[in-house]
Write an enzyme that holds these catalytic residues in place. Structure first.
Site, short mmCIF file in Angstrom:
data_model
loop_
_atom_site.label_atom_id
_atom_site.label_comp_id
_atom_site.label_asym_id
_atom_site.label_seq_id
_atom_site.Cartn_x
_atom_site.Cartn_y
_atom_site.Cartn_z
N HIS A 1 7.83 3.74 -8.38
CA HIS A 1 7.96 4.54 -7.17
C HIS A 1 9.19 4.06 -6.42
CE1 HIS A 1 3.43 5.79 -6.91
NE2 HIS A 1 4.11 6.50 -7.78
N TYR B 1 -6.48 9.07 -1.71
CA TYR B 1 -6.51 7.84 -0.91
C TYR B 1 -7.92 7.45 -0.47
CZ TYR B 1 -1.41 8.15 -0.41
OH TYR B 1 -0.07 8.19 -0.64
N HIS C 1 6.42 -1.08 -1.41
CA HIS C 1 5.25 -1.95 -1.33
C HIS C 1 5.57 -3.38 -1.75
CE1 HIS C 1 2.52 1.84 -2.02
NE2 HIS C 1 3.29 1.94 -0.97
N ASP D 1 3.11 -0.53 5.10
CA ASP D 1 3.42 0.47 4.09
C ASP D 1 3.92 1.75 4.75
OD1 ASP D 1 3.45 2.31 2.06
OD2 ASP D 1 1.35 2.08 1.50
N GLU E 1 -1.40 0.36 -8.78
CA GLU E 1 -0.14 0.31 -8.03
C GLU E 1 -0.01 -1.01 -7.27
OE1 GLU E 1 0.53 3.72 -5.53
OE2 GLU E 1 2.53 3.01 -4.95
ZN ZN Z 1 3.28 3.47 0.19
FE FE Z 2 3.71 4.47 -4.19
FE FE Z 3 0.42 5.08 -3.90
#
Ligand code: ZN
Ligand code: FE
Ligand code: FE
Length: 285
Positions: free
Chosen positions: A215, A70, A181, A228, A144
């Protein structure tokens, strides 16, 4: 049908993630390829690679997907931070290649005030640099879809397309679709009509050929909240319906569908969420 799996911890060694995934009944999985809170890691040792490949050979878990740290912000307007991010991403890509991992999921970054257009330009510049440094790799980096919190890029499918189009060797990039998301970003997934409209928007902007990983997360915040926070399947604002739609969508057949939901040490939540998804796959849409 999707190949269902979960993100598993690498505590105790990279191969331990595979063992955890196997223990809860995953058909696919996701993992970090180094500590997710650090910029760098020492090079992989032969013994680590061998242990990982031996563990993988003992399971039918395919594909194994990696998620980038991240800390990485490939869209940062601060050139020091951007360069550090590129170097870190190249190191993660190299680890994936050594481990035989085909996909590396990446957040497209945050412009931190420089504006969306400048963020897209810098993200594409960074990805172009990573592609140049990883010539010949089998690995595909997957951008993503994001909830769009703050100045985060990727809140629309069109933003991801803009990054891909501006990247040298952009054809090497794929996309990861995160249900939490996408919904938090403002795309409806609960009604059949909303789901279909969202998937058509995805197809028009990006195309299903680019979609490599899904995901599967419920959302702790409502539609369009741009927040999120993941929730267990069926326990958030998404509820069960979106997952039923996804699990019956022939366009997604064979793709990995990976949980990133909260869990405790005994992983019972993973077993419960996988059981919920397998029940939904059997129910009529
Ligand atoms: Zn997330
Ligand atoms: Fe994800
Ligand atoms: Fe992610």
């Amino acid at each position: 049908m999707l190949r269902l799996g979960a993100h598993e911890s690498i505590a105790g060694g990279l191969h331990r993630a595979l063992e955890r995934a196997a223990s809860v009944g995953c058909e696919s999985m996701q993992m970090w390829v180094k500590s997710s809170r650090q910029w760098t890691a020492p090079p992989l040792e032969e013994a680590e690679i061998a242990a990982f490949k031996a563990a993988e050979a003992e399971t039918d878990i395919r594909p194994v997907v990696a998620h980038a740290a991240y800390l990485i912000n490939i869209a940062s307007p601060k050139s020091g931070l951007r360069k550090r991010s590129v170097a870190s991403l190249i190191a993660e890509a190299t680890r994936c290649e050594q481990l035989g991992i085909p996909y590396l999921v990446l957040h497209p970054g945050a412009h931190t005030g420089a504006g969306v257009d400048e963020g897209i330009r810098l993200a594409a510049l960074s990805l172009s640099e990573v592609h140049a440094a990883t010539e010949g790799f089998h690995l595909t980096i997957l951008l993503e879809t994001m909830a769009g919190q703050g100045t985060v890029l990727g809140r629309t499918f069109e933003e991801l397309r803009a990054i891909i189009e501006a990247t040298a060797q952009g054809e090497r990039l794929g996309v990861c679709f995160d249900t939490c998301h996408v919904f938090a970003a403002g795309y409806e997934l609960r009604t059949p009509e909303g789901y279909e409209a969202t998937m058509e928007a995805f197809a028009a902007a990006l195309g299903f050929e680019r979609l490599k990983v899904i995901h599967l997360n419920d959302s702790r915040h409502p539609l369009g909240s741009h927040k999120d926070r993941h929730e267990h399947i069926g326990h958030g604002y998404l509820g069960e319906a979106p997952f039923r739609h996804l699990l019956h969508d022939a366009r997604l057949d064979g793709l990995p569908g990976i949980l990133e939901t909260p869990k405790s040490a005994d992983l019972h939540e993973d077993r419960e969420n996988l059981a919920t998804l397998r029940r939904l796959a059997k129910e009529a849409r």
